[in-house]
Design an enzyme around this catalytic site. Structure first.
Site, PDB file in Angstrom:
ATOM      1  CB  SER A   1     -50.970  36.769  30.270  1.00  0.00           C
ATOM      2  OG  SER A   1     -52.014  36.128  29.534  1.00  0.00           O
TER       3      SER A   1
ATOM      4  N   GLY B   1       3.545   7.951   3.375  1.00  0.00           N
ATOM      5  CA  GLY B   1       4.434   6.804   3.434  1.00  0.00           C
ATOM      6  C   GLY B   1       3.852   5.636   2.673  1.00  0.00           C
TER       7      GLY B   1
ATOM      8  CG  ASP C   1      -9.427   9.772   6.491  1.00  0.00           C
ATOM      9  OD1 ASP C   1     -10.403  10.162   5.803  1.00  0.00           O
ATOM     10  OD2 ASP C   1      -8.375   9.351   5.979  1.00  0.00           O
TER      11      ASP C   1
ATOM     12  N   GLY D   1       0.559   5.753   0.380  1.00  0.00           N
ATOM     13  CA  GLY D   1      -0.222   6.958   0.606  1.00  0.00           C
ATOM     14  C   GLY D   1       0.665   8.180   0.563  1.00  0.00           C
TER      15      GLY D   1
ATOM     16  N   GLY E   1       0.825  -1.200   0.000  1.00  0.00           N
ATOM     17  CA  GLY E   1       0.000   0.000   0.000  1.00  0.00           C
ATOM     18  C   GLY E   1       0.856   1.245   0.000  1.00  0.00           C
TER      19      GLY E   1
END
Length: 594
Positions: free
Chosen positions: A567, A155, A271, A152, A150
């Site tokens: 009232s 990193g 997130d 991103g 993976g």
């Protein structure tokens, strides 16, 4: 107000693509989830829901099948006038967080190539950045790195195997964060905080396990559990874009269980999206785990965050307004719930600005297929998460107690919102406590389930709750994260409980949320019944001046407050009782129809 409809979530090549952090990039995507699938004309121009960690597993979809849970045809959504775009300040905030260079200034470029502290646009020189974290130094000696799984912005993640020790031959995931990309004190602090969060929260069944962290001159290595079952997004796509209700409930219980846990610790994720949930294996009944705390933060019980982070399709309205807390995560779970059940995104736009306008102004579509075939309790669940008023949104613990999920027998966790409500109650005036006691007697049985569970989790002694009960309950659930967010500080404001106890009836009065009840369809009946109790047990003659003091408003509010007092006998009217419960300001009161 019209509806915004969803579109294809497939990868696109020639349009604005929001990153996993919500930023739009005009460059072609370098990582296509399904590169072999031809681009549909309908999908052209659709921002990609991009993953922080791209799944290493091949899509189970056959070639030619659009990889998207978005089945609703796209429609243009036109506004009568273009509102100011919130996208620009969001982009600027994200650039600062990633340490992107500021706008050029008429200053000489430093000859020294070493990193210097980014002063956020201030002129003048800066100090060299300290990128020494104090982590372990012998990563290469303990782990053998394998293929990348993976990548991103901050990193990439690799498969690895332990060489020695108790974990010898065990496979793990290693998140490698380049120090070269840490170009600001903010980005360095983000790494410290992420590691601190992973350490503190590791151990919960639905949190990714943290093993260790190392560093060398160039990188930080975060060693974590390897989840080999792929992303939740991939499972959604494999099922044709949506889940049956029974399976969606199983997924959401796991998501809510993790969320309730880290919210109790004073952590907001910021997130939450299908890409940030991984399955431990390929089995259908595999455990789901939440990952990626790179944007997460600690939050005190009385704090609101203001920096805008997250992913565009899942961002909450209050995040765009720059004042949010853990409720923002619940909105994101609402979006995930909507996608799981119907296969479409509740809010759509061709650009990020359009998405944000839709989030702020449009209402989700619950009329088109398949919503008519979905149970009313499921729709109620999603609607109560996608409420634009964060005060009316369910917490994670409340969502687990919702009637739609009750058959799943979810284990309920302590809800910290109860502490905040009880604190307000015991510090309120006798008149306001009487109003809340009357309201508690009108609470529907379905809502009492949650309050009963919370009462028992606080472990009452002799039928009542003392300050010690609240203290010990927090202690049982405490982690280092809770200490960092300083949640136990709220106990200092609950000292009146040192001399008294709350029985269950008074606990209901203290822990009931007026805004939560107002979100229910039967709110009118609840308020009417509560006012009848108040008339018999708490209503009394009250002057305009005293009511202004109860509401913490000045003399300018007297004309408005006068309308709340009958009232005929000088007591609160039904309108006055409802407004008094809210504790609304004069401005909000005068802006609402009577």
């Amino acid at each position: 107000m019209g509806h915004c409809y969803s579109r294809n979530i497939s990868a696109v090549e020639d349009d604005e693509i929001p990153t996993g952090n919500g930023e739009v990039s005009n460059q072609p995507s370098q990582n296509h989830r399904h590169a072999s699938i031809p681009q549909s004309p309908v999908a052209s121009g659709t921002p990609e829901v991009n993953s922080y960690n791209i799944s290493p597993f091949q899509s189970p979809l056959p070639a030619g099948v659009a990889p998207s849970p978005a089945r609703t045809p796209g429609r243009k959504f036109k506004w009568p006038f273009p509102p100011p775009s919130p996208a620009k300040p969001i982009m600027a905030a994200l650039r600062r967080r990633r340490g992107a260079p500021p706008q050029p200034r008429d200053e000489p470029i430093p000859e020294d190539s070493e990193d210097v502290v980014d002063h956020g646009g201030d002129s003048g020189g800066g100090e060299r950045l300290d990128k020494n974290f104090g982590f372990g130094k012998n990563f290469e000696g303990k782990y053998e790195l394998g293929k990348e799984v993976g990548r991103g912005h901050f990193g990439h993640t690799c498969w690895a195997k332990a060489k020695k020790g108790k974990m010898k031959n065990q496979t793990v995931a290693v998140k490698i964060i380049s120090k070269a990309k840490m170009t600001s004190t903010l980005s360095i602090e983000d790494v410290r905080r992420e590691v601190k969060l992973l350490k503190a929260l590791s151990g919960h069944r639905h949190m990714v396990k943290f093993y260790d962290v190392y560093e060398d001159a160039d990188n930080v290595f975060v060693v974590m559990e390897l989840c080999e079952g792929g992303e939740l997004l991939d499972r959604i796509l494999a099922r044709g874009g949506r889940y049956p209700e029974v399976d969606a409930k199983r997924i959401l219980v796991q998501i809510l269980s993790a969320t309730a846990f880290f919210h109790l610790q004073g952590v907001v994720h910021r997130d939450l999206k299908p890409e940030n949930f991984l399955f431990t294996s390929r089995n259908e009944d595999a455990i789901l785990k939440v990952i990626d705390f790179g944007l997460s933060d600690f939050i005190r019980y009385d704090q609101r965050l203001n920096d805008v982070v997250g992913s565009a399709y899942y961002v909450a309205p209050e995040v765009l307004h720059r004042s949010y807390s853990t409720e923002a995560d619940m909105w994101s779970i609402g979006v995930i719930s909507y996608i799981l059940l119907c296969g479409s995104r509740p809010f759509y736009g061709r650009t990020e600005s359009a998405i944000f306008r839709c989030v702020l102004r449009a209402n989700p579509n619950f009329e088109d297929m398949p919503w008519p075939s979905i149970s009313p309790t499921a729709k109620d669940f999603v609607k109560r998460l996608l409420n634009k008023d964060h005060r009316k949104r369910m917490t994670a613990a409340q969502a687990l107690a919702h009637p739609w999920l009750r058959d799943e027998n979810p284990g309920l966790l302590l809800d910290f919102s109860v502490y905040k409500l009880v604190k307000s109650y015991i510090r309120a005036s006798p008149f306001r406590r009487s109003a809340l006691k009357a309201l508690s007697k009108a609470i529907p049985d379905e809502e009492l389930v949650f309050l009963k569970a919370q009462f028992m989790l606080l472990d009452p002694k002799d039928g009542g709750l003392s300050l010690n009960c609240f203290t010990m309950a927090l202690t049982r659930y405490a982690t280092d994260a809770m200490m960092e967010s300083r949640l136990p500080d709220i106990l200092n404001t609950m000292q009146p409980l040192a001399q008294k106890k709350l029985d269950f009836e008074e606990f209901c009065a203290a822990a009931v949320s007026v805004y939560q009840l107002e979100a229910l369809e039967e709110w009118e009946q609840i308020a009417t019944s509560a006012f009848e109790h108040f008339e018999h047990e708490g209503n009394r003659i009250i002057s305009v001046q005293e009511l202004a003091g109860e509401m913490s408003v000045g003399p300018s509010a007297y004309p408005l407050l006068k309308d709340w007092i009958r009232s005929s006998d000088g007591k609160l009217s039904f309108l006055g009782y409802a407004k008094f419960l809210h504790g609304v300001t004069v401005r909000s009161s005068s802006s609402r129809p009577r």
